[in-house]
Design a protein around this motif. Structure first.
Motif, PDB file in Angstrom:
ATOM      1  N   ARG A 171       0.562  10.638  -3.491  1.00 39.14           N
ATOM      2  CA  ARG A 171      -0.679  10.871  -2.574  1.00 39.14           C
ATOM      3  C   ARG A 171      -0.015  11.265  -1.248  1.00 39.14           C
ATOM      4  NH1 ARG A 171      -6.233   7.486  -2.190  1.00 39.14           N
ATOM      5  NH2 ARG A 171      -5.659   7.671  -4.737  1.00 39.14           N
ATOM      6  N   TYR A 172       1.355  10.667  -0.804  1.00 39.44           N
ATOM      7  CA  TYR A 172       1.607  11.015   0.640  1.00 39.44           C
ATOM      8  C   TYR A 172       3.309  10.901   0.261  1.00 39.44           C
ATOM      9  CZ  TYR A 172      -2.840   8.615   2.109  1.00 39.44           C
ATOM     10  OH  TYR A 172      -3.922   8.368   1.998  1.00 39.44           O
ATOM     11  N   SER A 173       3.920  11.703   1.414  1.00 38.55           N
ATOM     12  CA  SER A 173       5.338  12.008   1.234  1.00 38.55           C
ATOM     13  C   SER A 173       6.045  10.798   2.039  1.00 38.55           C
ATOM     14  CB  SER A 173       5.931  13.102   2.261  1.00 38.55           C
ATOM     15  OG  SER A 173       5.445  12.961   3.400  1.00 38.55           O
ATOM     16  N   PRO A 174       7.260  10.674   1.804  1.00 44.89           N
ATOM     17  CA  PRO A 174       7.676   9.485   2.605  1.00 44.89           C
ATOM     18  C   PRO A 174       7.898   9.357   4.000  1.00 44.89           C
ATOM     19  CG  PRO A 174       9.252  10.190   0.558  1.00 44.89           C
ATOM     20  CD  PRO A 174       8.047  10.946   0.822  1.00 44.89           C
ATOM     21  N   GLY A 175       7.798  10.603   4.588  1.00 48.38           N
ATOM     22  CA  GLY A 175       7.599  10.916   6.018  1.00 48.38           C
ATOM     23  C   GLY A 175       6.194  10.530   6.269  1.00 48.38           C
ATOM     24  N   ASP A 176       5.135  10.654   5.828  1.00 45.69           N
ATOM     25  CA  ASP A 176       3.987  10.335   5.846  1.00 45.69           C
ATOM     26  C   ASP A 176       3.732   8.917   6.157  1.00 45.69           C
ATOM     27  OD1 ASP A 176       2.876  13.022   5.855  1.00 45.69           O
ATOM     28  OD2 ASP A 176       2.322  12.950   3.883  1.00 45.69           O
ATOM     29  N   ILE A 177       4.497   7.918   5.267  1.00 41.95           N
ATOM     30  CA  ILE A 177       4.245   6.580   5.241  1.00 41.95           C
ATOM     31  C   ILE A 177       5.189   6.047   6.217  1.00 41.95           C
ATOM     32  CG2 ILE A 177       4.993   4.836   3.725  1.00 41.95           C
ATOM     33  CD1 ILE A 177       2.237   5.861   3.143  1.00 41.95           C
ATOM     34  N   ASP A 178       6.568   6.554   6.645  1.00 38.66           N
ATOM     35  CA  ASP A 178       7.325   5.830   7.267  1.00 38.66           C
ATOM     36  C   ASP A 178       7.154   6.211   8.741  1.00 38.66           C
ATOM     37  OD1 ASP A 178       8.766   4.558   5.088  1.00 38.66           O
ATOM     38  OD2 ASP A 178      10.410   5.958   4.806  1.00 38.66           O
ATOM     39  N   SER A 179       6.598   6.967   8.980  1.00 40.79           N
ATOM     40  CA  SER A 179       6.125   7.385  10.693  1.00 40.79           C
ATOM     41  C   SER A 179       4.862   6.864  11.034  1.00 40.79           C
ATOM     42  CB  SER A 179       5.906   8.880  10.828  1.00 40.79           C
ATOM     43  OG  SER A 179       5.068   9.409   9.837  1.00 40.79           O
ATOM     44  N   GLN A 180       4.311   6.944  12.029  1.00 40.70           N
ATOM     45  CA  GLN A 180       3.164   6.561  12.529  1.00 40.70           C
ATOM     46  C   GLN A 180       1.821   7.099  11.665  1.00 40.70           C
ATOM     47  OE1 GLN A 180       2.336   5.958  16.911  1.00 40.70           O
ATOM     48  NE2 GLN A 180       0.407   6.797  16.562  1.00 40.70           N
ATOM     49  N   TRP A 181       0.982   6.283  11.145  1.00 41.08           N
ATOM     50  CA  TRP A 181       0.164   6.685  10.214  1.00 41.08           C
ATOM     51  C   TRP A 181      -0.903   7.698  10.995  1.00 41.08           C
ATOM     52  CZ3 TRP A 181      -1.075   1.854   6.723  1.00 41.08           C
ATOM     53  CH2 TRP A 181       0.008   1.372   6.007  1.00 41.08           C
TER      54      TRP A 181
ATOM     55  N   PHE B  51       0.743  -1.006   0.005  1.00 39.10           N
ATOM     56  CA  PHE B  51      -0.133  -0.047  -0.044  1.00 39.10           C
ATOM     57  C   PHE B  51       1.088   1.433  -0.087  1.00 39.10           C
ATOM     58  CE2 PHE B  51      -1.711   3.312   2.739  1.00 39.10           C
ATOM     59  CZ  PHE B  51      -2.809   3.617   2.099  1.00 39.10           C
ATOM     60  N   GLY B  52       1.589   1.110   0.926  1.00 34.71           N
ATOM     61  CA  GLY B  52       2.830   2.475   0.971  1.00 34.71           C
ATOM     62  C   GLY B  52       3.485   2.694  -0.234  1.00 34.71           C
ATOM     63  N   ILE B  53       3.955   1.849  -0.936  1.00 41.74           N
ATOM     64  CA  ILE B  53       4.716   2.046  -2.116  1.00 41.74           C
ATOM     65  C   ILE B  53       3.722   2.617  -3.199  1.00 41.74           C
ATOM     66  CG2 ILE B  53       5.774   0.695  -3.929  1.00 41.74           C
ATOM     67  CD1 ILE B  53       7.154  -0.795  -1.842  1.00 41.74           C
ATOM     68  N   LYS B  54       2.609   1.966  -3.522  1.00 46.38           N
ATOM     69  CA  LYS B  54       1.472   2.350  -4.247  1.00 46.38           C
ATOM     70  C   LYS B  54       1.528   3.880  -4.053  1.00 46.38           C
ATOM     71  CE  LYS B  54      -3.085   1.417  -5.881  1.00 46.38           C
ATOM     72  NZ  LYS B  54      -2.707   1.427  -7.284  1.00 46.38           N
ATOM     73  N   ARG B  55       0.988   4.049  -2.893  1.00 42.32           N
ATOM     74  CA  ARG B  55       0.713   5.470  -2.755  1.00 42.32           C
ATOM     75  C   ARG B  55       1.845   6.497  -2.915  1.00 42.32           C
ATOM     76  NH1 ARG B  55      -3.886   4.190  -3.492  1.00 42.32           N
ATOM     77  NH2 ARG B  55      -5.657   4.147  -1.713  1.00 42.32           N
ATOM     78  N   LEU B  56       3.085   6.127  -2.684  1.00 38.94           N
ATOM     79  CA  LEU B  56       4.150   6.931  -2.758  1.00 38.94           C
ATOM     80  C   LEU B  56       4.403   7.122  -4.394  1.00 38.94           C
ATOM     81  CD1 LEU B  56       6.909   5.474  -0.249  1.00 38.94           C
ATOM     82  CD2 LEU B  56       5.895   7.845  -0.286  1.00 38.94           C
ATOM     83  N   LYS B  57       4.073   6.049  -5.140  1.00 39.89           N
ATOM     84  CA  LYS B  57       4.208   6.309  -6.714  1.00 39.89           C
ATOM     85  C   LYS B  57       3.004   7.006  -7.073  1.00 39.89           C
ATOM     86  CE  LYS B  57       6.527   1.821  -7.406  1.00 39.89           C
ATOM     87  NZ  LYS B  57       6.557   0.418  -8.308  1.00 39.89           N
ATOM     88  N   GLU B  58       2.217   7.055  -6.441  1.00 35.57           N
ATOM     89  CA  GLU B  58       1.047   7.961  -6.956  1.00 35.57           C
ATOM     90  C   GLU B  58       1.129   9.628  -6.463  1.00 35.57           C
ATOM     91  OE1 GLU B  58      -2.494   4.493  -6.911  1.00 35.57           O
ATOM     92  OE2 GLU B  58      -2.293   6.269  -5.021  1.00 35.57           O
TER      93      GLU B  58
END
Length: 298
Positions: A253-263, A244-251
């Motif tokens: 929609r979110y920054s790496p910081g958004d995905i790699d920290s507590q959601w 999910f995180g990789i998909k949203r990063l490619k799109e």
């Protein structure tokens, strides 16, 4: 070496001893007392990564369950199963004689060397795991004859902290695989079997009979039976979370910081919506998924 009941030398601990050794397991057991984790969990285990399984165990305080740097007959294949352990030691004649006599009383085969004894106890789904103390020259625990017998009984292969011989023949056994520390044309010499289904050390790992094992190109992880369900479901969710995180990063929609920290709550809701519309077949049941997510913040 065998801290179990009674003073007489035994080849294998009693069912009661093995049950006591693995007391945290509360489920079904094999006739010998080993935990019998389900075939379904073992099949799911093959599909998770070593890193995910290792990470769950590490978080549970089990820091010594991995060993790497193997020679593998079929390195692109994965193997999972229930562990049957065997302990080998440098030859000491008086101790070896006691083991042979104990095996005779148990009705174990007396022809040939005692390295055939662990094979006699294998059942479908078992993986023969042996501490051969990294001996390769004169330490080859099996060749292709014993390899065929192992696969016929277990439909699995072996993990040897030691050597094998007849690799060309072993390679031709369809479905068989071996993780080992080297190959040599020599026969087993000046070493002895010290016990079956006893605690053993495989390099960096401590292994108990009935552990689940995951073996892949990157190494081997030994999973206590009572933790297998948690390891599998947590690893499966982690893999979905990463997808999910990789998909949203490619799109974008979110920054790496958004995905790699507590959601945030918004990302968590997006993930749950994505799971509900997942295009493929989820590896776990809907109930397992719902029960797991109730306790997690994503």
């Amino acid at each position: 070496m065998l801290p179990f009941s009674g003073t007489a030398q035994k080849v294998t601990p009693s069912k009661e001893d093995i049950t006591s050794l693995t007391a945290l397991w509360k489920g079904e057991r094999s006739p010998d007392g080993r935990p019998r984790v389900s075939d379904e969990l073992l099949e799911r285990l093959r599909n998770i990564s070593l890193e995910e399984a290792w990470g769950v165990l590490r978080n549970k305080g089990y820091h010594n369950q991995y060993e790497g740097n193997w020679t593998i007959i079929h390195p692109d294949s994965a193997m999972s199963g229930r562990v049957v352990t065997a302990q080998y030691m440098p030859m000491r004649p008086d101790y070896h004689d006691m083991i042979k006599e104990a095996g005779k009383k148990d009705g174990r085969g007396q022809a040939g060397f005692t390295n055939s004894w662990p094979i006699e106890v294998l059942k479908d789904g078992d993986v023969y795991v042996a501490d051969g103390y990294q001996k390769v020259v004169d330490g080859t625990l099996i060749g292709d004859n014993l390899g065929n017998s192992i696969y016929a009984k277990s439909k699995r292969g072996v993990i040897f902290y030691g050597g094998v011989r007849d690799v060309a023949g072993l390679t031709r056994i369809e479905g068989f695989n071996a993780w080992h520390k080297g190959e040599d044309p020599s026969f087993i010499k000046d070493m002895m079997l010290a016990g079956i289904n006893v605690p053993i050390r495989i390099g960096r790992a401590t292994v108990l009979p009935g552990d689940a094992v995951l073996a892949k190109k990157g190494g081997v992880v030994f999973i206590p039976a009572h933790l297998l369900s948690e390891v599998v479901i947590t690893s499966e969710i982690t893999a979905l979370r990463d997808e999910f995180g990789i998909k949203r990063l490619k799109e974008g929609r979110y920054s790496p910081g958004d995905i790699d920290s507590q959601w945030s709550e918004a990302i968590r809701k997006d993930f749950l919506d994505w799971l509900n519309k997942y295009p493929g077949k989820l590896p776990m049941s809907k109930k397992e998924l719902d029960d797991y997510l109730k306790e997690r913040n994503y």
